[in-house]
Scaffold this active site. Structure first.
Site, PDB file in Angstrom:
ATOM      1  N   ASN A 118      47.103  50.790  76.239  1.00  0.00           N
ATOM      2  CA  ASN A 118      48.233  49.851  76.281  1.00  0.00           C
ATOM      3  C   ASN A 118      49.307  50.140  75.225  1.00  0.00           C
ATOM      4  O   ASN A 118      50.252  49.370  75.074  1.00  0.00           O
ATOM      5  CB  ASN A 118      47.741  48.400  76.166  1.00  0.00           C
ATOM      6  CG  ASN A 118      47.180  48.078  74.792  1.00  0.00           C
ATOM      7  OD1 ASN A 118      47.421  48.819  73.843  1.00  0.00           O
ATOM      8  ND2 ASN A 118      46.445  46.981  74.675  1.00  0.00           N
ATOM      9  N   TYR A 134      36.883  57.058  58.667  1.00  0.00           N
ATOM     10  CA  TYR A 134      37.681  57.414  59.848  1.00  0.00           C
ATOM     11  C   TYR A 134      37.417  58.874  60.230  1.00  0.00           C
ATOM     12  O   TYR A 134      37.117  59.183  61.390  1.00  0.00           O
ATOM     13  CB  TYR A 134      39.166  57.190  59.530  1.00  0.00           C
ATOM     14  CG  TYR A 134      40.121  57.618  60.623  1.00  0.00           C
ATOM     15  CD1 TYR A 134      40.385  56.775  61.695  1.00  0.00           C
ATOM     16  CD2 TYR A 134      40.756  58.852  60.576  1.00  0.00           C
ATOM     17  CE1 TYR A 134      41.268  57.162  62.703  1.00  0.00           C
ATOM     18  CE2 TYR A 134      41.635  59.252  61.571  1.00  0.00           C
ATOM     19  CZ  TYR A 134      41.892  58.407  62.631  1.00  0.00           C
ATOM     20  OH  TYR A 134      42.767  58.791  63.630  1.00  0.00           O
ATOM     21  N   LYS A 148      35.697  60.906  63.778  1.00  0.00           N
ATOM     22  CA  LYS A 148      36.389  61.921  64.574  1.00  0.00           C
ATOM     23  C   LYS A 148      35.608  63.242  64.561  1.00  0.00           C
ATOM     24  O   LYS A 148      35.561  63.956  65.567  1.00  0.00           O
ATOM     25  CB  LYS A 148      37.814  62.123  64.050  1.00  0.00           C
ATOM     26  CG  LYS A 148      38.675  60.851  64.095  1.00  0.00           C
ATOM     27  CD  LYS A 148      38.802  60.276  65.487  1.00  0.00           C
ATOM     28  CE  LYS A 148      39.830  59.143  65.574  1.00  0.00           C
ATOM     29  NZ  LYS A 148      39.923  58.579  66.932  1.00  0.00           N
ATOM     30  N   ILE A 175      51.637  61.258  64.620  1.00  0.00           N
ATOM     31  CA  ILE A 175      52.278  60.767  65.843  1.00  0.00           C
ATOM     32  C   ILE A 175      52.814  59.351  65.633  1.00  0.00           C
ATOM     33  O   ILE A 175      52.127  58.501  65.050  1.00  0.00           O
ATOM     34  CB  ILE A 175      51.251  60.734  67.010  1.00  0.00           C
ATOM     35  CG1 ILE A 175      50.442  62.037  67.088  1.00  0.00           C
ATOM     36  CG2 ILE A 175      51.976  60.431  68.334  1.00  0.00           C
ATOM     37  CD1 ILE A 175      51.226  63.310  67.265  1.00  0.00           C
TER      38      ILE A 175
HETATM   39  P1  NDP Z   1      47.834  52.600  68.370  1.00  0.00           P
HETATM   40  O1  NDP Z   1      47.475  51.652  67.298  1.00  0.00           O
HETATM   41  O2  NDP Z   1      49.195  52.621  68.949  1.00  0.00           O
HETATM   42  O3  NDP Z   1      46.816  52.478  69.584  1.00  0.00           O
HETATM   43  C1  NDP Z   1      45.493  52.117  69.431  1.00  0.00           C
HETATM   44  C2  NDP Z   1      45.007  51.628  70.772  1.00  0.00           C
HETATM   45  O4  NDP Z   1      43.614  51.326  70.695  1.00  0.00           O
HETATM   46  C3  NDP Z   1      45.713  50.365  71.224  1.00  0.00           C
HETATM   47  O5  NDP Z   1      45.941  50.469  72.609  1.00  0.00           O
HETATM   48  C4  NDP Z   1      44.711  49.268  70.924  1.00  0.00           C
HETATM   49  O6  NDP Z   1      44.899  48.188  71.826  1.00  0.00           O
HETATM   50  C5  NDP Z   1      43.406  50.010  71.174  1.00  0.00           C
HETATM   51  N1  NDP Z   1      42.243  49.473  70.467  1.00  0.00           N
HETATM   52  C6  NDP Z   1      42.027  49.377  69.131  1.00  0.00           C
HETATM   53  N2  NDP Z   1      40.834  48.809  68.897  1.00  0.00           N
HETATM   54  C7  NDP Z   1      40.278  48.556  70.103  1.00  0.00           C
HETATM   55  C8  NDP Z   1      39.070  47.957  70.533  1.00  0.00           C
HETATM   56  N3  NDP Z   1      38.159  47.512  69.662  1.00  0.00           N
HETATM   57  N4  NDP Z   1      38.829  47.854  71.861  1.00  0.00           N
HETATM   58  C9  NDP Z   1      39.737  48.290  72.761  1.00  0.00           C
HETATM   59  N5  NDP Z   1      40.890  48.862  72.419  1.00  0.00           N
HETATM   60  C10 NDP Z   1      41.171  48.978  71.110  1.00  0.00           C
HETATM   61  O7  NDP Z   1      47.487  54.036  67.739  1.00  0.00           O
HETATM   62  P2  NDP Z   1      47.523  55.513  68.300  1.00  0.00           P
HETATM   63  O8  NDP Z   1      48.079  55.582  69.657  1.00  0.00           O
HETATM   64  O9  NDP Z   1      48.134  56.332  67.248  1.00  0.00           O
HETATM   65  O10 NDP Z   1      45.961  55.845  68.331  1.00  0.00           O
HETATM   66  C11 NDP Z   1      45.276  56.292  69.487  1.00  0.00           C
HETATM   67  C12 NDP Z   1      44.174  57.236  69.050  1.00  0.00           C
HETATM   68  O11 NDP Z   1      44.745  58.381  68.438  1.00  0.00           O
HETATM   69  C13 NDP Z   1      43.212  56.646  68.035  1.00  0.00           C
HETATM   70  O12 NDP Z   1      41.883  56.999  68.362  1.00  0.00           O
HETATM   71  C14 NDP Z   1      43.624  57.315  66.724  1.00  0.00           C
HETATM   72  O13 NDP Z   1      42.547  57.416  65.831  1.00  0.00           O
HETATM   73  C15 NDP Z   1      44.082  58.663  67.230  1.00  0.00           C
HETATM   74  N6  NDP Z   1      44.971  59.394  66.322  1.00  0.00           N
HETATM   75  C16 NDP Z   1      46.245  58.946  66.041  1.00  0.00           C
HETATM   76  C17 NDP Z   1      47.063  59.677  65.198  1.00  0.00           C
HETATM   77  C18 NDP Z   1      48.470  59.267  64.887  1.00  0.00           C
HETATM   78  O14 NDP Z   1      49.134  59.928  64.064  1.00  0.00           O
HETATM   79  N7  NDP Z   1      49.011  58.218  65.465  1.00  0.00           N
HETATM   80  C19 NDP Z   1      46.615  60.939  64.590  1.00  0.00           C
HETATM   81  C20 NDP Z   1      45.275  61.311  64.963  1.00  0.00           C
HETATM   82  C21 NDP Z   1      44.502  60.569  65.800  1.00  0.00           C
HETATM   83  P3  NDP Z   1      44.553  46.643  71.443  1.00  0.00           P
HETATM   84  O15 NDP Z   1      45.081  46.424  70.077  1.00  0.00           O
HETATM   85  O16 NDP Z   1      45.199  45.826  72.496  1.00  0.00           O
HETATM   86  O17 NDP Z   1      43.062  46.553  71.522  1.00  0.00           O
END
Ligand code: NDP
Length: 257
Positions: free
Chosen positions: A17, A162, A166, A195
């Protein structure tokens, strides 16, 4: 037919989302897939669903730190579509304000593992069981994907919990690529660099951080969620069937500079 036509494919994206997961979901929906985006926040789910290009997608409330919630979401998705061809275990939380390993309370360690590791593993397990069963019925095809991080390679000082989740995902995905190959299932990790997303919003508004990090990104920009659309489509395509256990670095060459 286009090499990247995903019409008829059904894909689950946890954390679909927003951020990276939504970028992936948008790419796959535009290529014709029915994408089920899972997240905890109903408003974010509804807003994200509106951005998906075809009318066969759905949003589902699920908290991946709760095994019962995953089971319910998976069964309901399966009941609706009759199949799940791809599972992107992307939901994750960051480390928040970084604190020392020495002082880390067990509660933080447990919360991190429950979401980023247990949540991803359980989701992938439901999908893998279904893919194995389908292969037994002559329909062998599956894609298992985990969103990992460069932290899985480098570790991250003051955010080691964290990084540990990973690193574990990298190992698990490699194991699944071997164990499940016989069912036509491939397994990959996507390793994003820096990102733009909700997770990094605070960090990227810190001028000192940006001044230090940007010169170390050869592409001279942070990544965007849409940078993850095409790789997701490629992974879901039939053409990538012999490509498995990849660690897709999507980082603008940050990690090799
Ligand atoms: P966001 O915070 O934008 O997205 C995180 C997503 O995970 C949201 O959709 C959130 O939705 C969902 N989420 C979190 N906790 C839960 C839960 N307990 N159950 C269901 N859904 C959950 O961050 P990113 O898009 O950046 O992150 C996405 C992935 O990429 C993650 O795994 C992150 O570790 C990884 N990542 C990101 C980096 C970056 O620079 N952004 C770098 C490296 C890895 P909601 O809150 O509605 O539950």
């Amino acid at each position: 037919m286009s090499l990247f036509d995903l019409t008829g494919r059904v894909v689950v994206v946890t954390g679909g989302n927003g951020g990276i997961g939504l970028g992936m979901a948008q790419g796959m929906a535009a290529a014709g897939a029915s994408v089920s985006i899972w997240g905890r926040n109903a408003e974010k789910n509804a807003a994200a669903l509106k951005t998906l290009a075809n009318g066969t997608c759905e949003a589902r409330q699920c908290d991946v730190s709760d095994p019962a919630s995953i089971e319910r979401a998976f069964n309901e998705t399966l009941a609706k579509y009759g199949r799940v061809d791809g599972c992107f275990a992307n939901a994750g939380i960051g480390g928040g304000g970084r604190s020392s390993f020495i002082d880390r309370p067990q509660s933080e360690w447990r919360e991190m593992l429950a979401t980023n590791l247990d949540g991803a593993v359980l989701t992938l397990q439901h999908a893998a069981r279904h893919m194995r069963d389908r292969a037994g019925k002559g329909d062998a095809f599956g894609r298992l994907v985990a969103t990992s991080s460069l932290a899985s390679i480098s570790g991250t000082a003051r955010n080691e919990h964290y990084a540990a989740t990973k690193g574990a995902l990298n190992s698990i995905i490699r194991a699944l690529a071997v164990e499940l190959a016989r069912y036509g299932v491939t397994a990959h990790c996507v390793l994003p660099g820096w990102i733009e997303s909700e997770m990094t919003g605070g960090l990227f508004s810190n001028e000192k951080f940006v001044a230090n990090v940007m010169p170390r990104i050869p592409m001279r920009r942070f990544g965007k969620p849409e940078d993850f659309a095409a790789v997701a489509v490629y992974i879901m395509s039939k053409g990538s069937s012999y490509h498995t256990a990849e660690m897709f670095l999507i980082d603008g060459a940050y990690s090799i500079f």
